[in-house]
Scaffold this motif. Structure first.
Motif, short mmCIF file in Angstrom:
data_model
loop_
_atom_site.label_atom_id
_atom_site.label_comp_id
_atom_site.label_asym_id
_atom_site.label_seq_id
_atom_site.Cartn_x
_atom_site.Cartn_y
_atom_site.Cartn_z
N VAL A 195 -1.04 3.64 12.83
CA VAL A 195 -0.85 2.66 11.76
C VAL A 195 0.33 1.75 12.08
O VAL A 195 0.25 0.52 11.93
CB VAL A 195 -0.65 3.37 10.40
N TRP B 110 -1.19 13.98 11.57
CA TRP B 110 -0.56 12.94 10.76
C TRP B 110 0.46 12.16 11.58
O TRP B 110 0.63 10.94 11.39
CB TRP B 110 0.10 13.52 9.52
N ILE C 272 0.85 -1.19 0.00
CA ILE C 272 0.00 0.00 0.00
C ILE C 272 0.89 1.24 0.00
O ILE C 272 1.86 1.32 0.76
CB ILE C 272 -0.94 0.01 1.22
N ARG D 61 -0.76 11.48 0.73
CA ARG D 61 -1.31 12.64 1.42
C ARG D 61 -0.92 13.88 0.62
O ARG D 61 -1.56 14.18 -0.39
CB ARG D 61 -0.80 12.68 2.88
N VAL E 203 -3.36 4.64 -2.15
CA VAL E 203 -4.56 4.94 -1.35
C VAL E 203 -4.52 6.39 -0.89
O VAL E 203 -3.48 6.86 -0.40
CB VAL E 203 -4.66 4.02 -0.12
N TYR E 204 -5.64 7.09 -1.05
CA TYR E 204 -5.80 8.41 -0.44
C TYR E 204 -7.03 8.35 0.44
O TYR E 204 -8.12 7.98 -0.02
CB TYR E 204 -5.95 9.52 -1.48
N TRP F 216 0.43 5.03 0.88
CA TRP F 216 -0.47 5.97 1.55
C TRP F 216 -0.13 7.37 1.06
O TRP F 216 0.93 7.90 1.36
CB TRP F 216 -0.30 5.83 3.05
N GLN G 299 0.30 8.22 11.97
CA GLN G 299 1.45 7.37 11.66
C GLN G 299 1.74 6.41 12.80
O GLN G 299 2.03 5.23 12.59
CB GLN G 299 2.68 8.25 11.34
N VAL H 61 2.79 -0.94 4.40
CA VAL H 61 2.27 0.37 4.01
C VAL H 61 3.45 1.32 3.90
O VAL H 61 4.22 1.48 4.84
CB VAL H 61 1.26 0.91 5.04
N ALA I 103 -8.16 8.20 8.88
CA ALA I 103 -7.15 7.69 7.96
C ALA I 103 -6.47 6.45 8.50
O ALA I 103 -6.30 5.46 7.77
CB ALA I 103 -6.11 8.79 7.68
N LEU J 174 -6.72 2.68 6.79
CA LEU J 174 -5.53 2.01 6.28
C LEU J 174 -5.33 0.65 6.93
O LEU J 174 -4.98 -0.33 6.26
CB LEU J 174 -4.30 2.89 6.50
N ALA K 130 4.75 5.24 3.10
CA ALA K 130 4.24 6.61 3.13
C ALA K 130 5.40 7.58 3.27
O ALA K 130 6.45 7.24 3.84
CB ALA K 130 3.26 6.80 4.28
#
Length: 456
Positions: free
Chosen positions: A112, A105, A6, A10, A33-34, A8, A109, A95, A79, A83, A97
């Motif tokens: 996740v 965020w 994935i 932003r 993914v958004y 991620w 983070q 994932v 978010a 995710l 990012a």
């Protein structure tokens, strides 16, 4: 088949020099993914003008991915939760990012990373926040020594190429339709000026960089002249990650003259703002320096003045031109941003946070770090800021930086006036244009008096 990776997304909406895409594409099938998360940021959910840009940028990236037969999976909600759920749904191994520093965020983070294998990459700034420190090992708080330390680490790493191929997953998870998110204004559609002013997306960002590369030599002088628009206008492309600062640096580095040296410091300012919010997460919401609360006029009596400023009807042509440019295009010339912000805070004695919120909603390049740092700089409340008693004189600034044609463009009521009077029209030549809401001398004396009282 290899487990999907994935990516991620932003504020990193590009394929070239996108480390998360680069590593994911080498590891296996990629699911970009958004997640539109309007709750986690609280009062800093994406503003109206920025939502317009986001729609265009996602649409552009989607078309670029379509050339690889790939797509963006769109989800809406928390978010981190989305995710984590998606990773379980598709059996994702990892994932990827790009690291972000906004407090919501950073919290996402951490959440996740507690549930899935999250690999964070650096790529939105020249250096990660905290990468340069003082002699004692502490993060820098003041821009000038920070800038010198960053320059010592330059040039940045070489930009990464866009992936040649992007492997596809065996099946695509469900996705929202971008049009259903309602990011575009419709009732009314106030985005006509932005559509006319901007081209959005990764290709548009590089087109603008190429155009700007022939103009950067004149930046040191041209950046202060709103009538010739000597700004790069790369700020929204950089904010949304349609182009990386490393790409900009390597394209322009080595240009002769003061223009590039000055512009390089503007790029470093973006890094500085992230270093500030990494240390002080609430910086765009809370004054760094104490003792300024009594300086601002109370909200209710100042409300009409705030609205007059927002509408661009203050009676100061350069201020009003800037505020109207902001509304029409979602952007404002840098010199004029300082003039309009100073006017709100010092001429009108209105709390800087009212201006921060208005810019947040109206700017296509509204950035949590930059916006907060800039407003606290002009208000004198910041960790590194201009002193409050240094009050910009908008009429003098307008004439000094030759803003006549800029005023004619955005304040058409005054378009027929000659340069001799357009910066400060006499009453008998203003027509329907309003008188000054407060005289400069009166405003200056009121501001200095209020400042002295606030200092005890």
């Amino acid at each position: 088949m290899t487990a999907p990776q994935i990516v991620w997304l932003r504020r990193d909406l590009r394929l070239a020099d996108q480390p998360a895409f680069h590593d994911a594409a080498q590891a296996g099938p990629v699911i970009p993914v958004y997640v539109l998360d309007d709750d986690a940021p609280g009062d800093h959910a994406i503003g109206g003008a920025a939502r317009w840009w986001l729609h265009q940028s996602l649409d552009s990236l989607s078309r670029d991915l379509g050339k690889h037969r790939s797509r963006i999976v769109l989800r809406r909600g928390d978010a981190a939760s989305e995710l984590i759920q998606l990773a379980k749904e598709v059996g994702a191994q990892c994932v990827h990012a790009i690291r972000h520093y906004e407090p919501w965020w950073r919290a996402a983070q951490r959440k996740v990373a507690g549930e899935v294998n999250l690999v964070l990459h650096d790529g939105n700034y020249l250096l990660p926040a905290g990468a340069v420190t003082t002699g004692s090992g502490d993060p820098y708080k003041i821009y000038t020594p920070f800038s010198k330390a960053v320059l010592d680490e330059m040039p940045p790493r070489e930009p990464l190429p866009a992936p040649d191929t992007i492997s596809l997953p065996e099946r695509w998870p469900d996705s929202d339709d971008l049009a259903d998110w309602g990011l575009l204004p419709s009732k009314p559609d106030w985005a006509g000026g932005m559509r006319a002013f901007w081209q959005v997306g990764e290709a548009a960002a590089h087109d603008r960089l190429e155009e700007w590369s022939g103009m950067v030599a004149d930046y040191d002088d041209g950046r202060n002249l709103p009538s010739i628009d000597g700004s790069s206008r790369l700020s929204p492309h950089l904010h949304w990650g349609e182009i990386s600062p490393a790409q900009v640096w390597h394209r322009l580095h080595g240009r002769r003259g003061q223009g590039w040296a000055t512009f390089a410091k503007e790029i470093i300012w973006r890094d500085y703002a992230q270093n500030v919010i990494a240390q002080f997460p609430d910086y765009p919401r809370k004054s760094y320096r104490d003792g300024y609360g009594d300086l601002w006029r109370s909200r209710k009596p100042a409300r009409n003045d705030l609205q007059t400023w927002q509408r661009g009807m203050t009676g100061y042509p350069v201020v009003d031109a800037g505020m109207r440019q902001l509304w029409q295009t979602g952007w404002m010339h840098n010199r004029v941003r300082m003039i309009t912000a100073s006017f709100l805070v010092k001429h009108l004695l209105i709390d800087w946070r009212e201006g921060e919120r208005w810019f947040w909603d109206c700017l296509v390049d509204a950035d949590y770090g930059n916006n907060g740092v800039n407003w606290q700089w002009i208000s004198g409340t910041g960790v590194d800021s201009n002193m409050f008693p240094r009050i910009m004189a908008p009429l003098t600034q307008s004439e000094k930086f030759d803003a006549g044609d800029y005023i004619r463009e955005f304040v058409p009521e005054l378009s027929s006036l000659p340069d001799e009077v357009i910066h400060d029209p006499p009453d008998d030549q203003r027509g329907d244009y309003p008188p000054k809401m407060i005289g400069h001398k009166e405003a200056r004396e009121r501001a200095l008096s209020a400042y002295r009282k606030s200092r005890g």
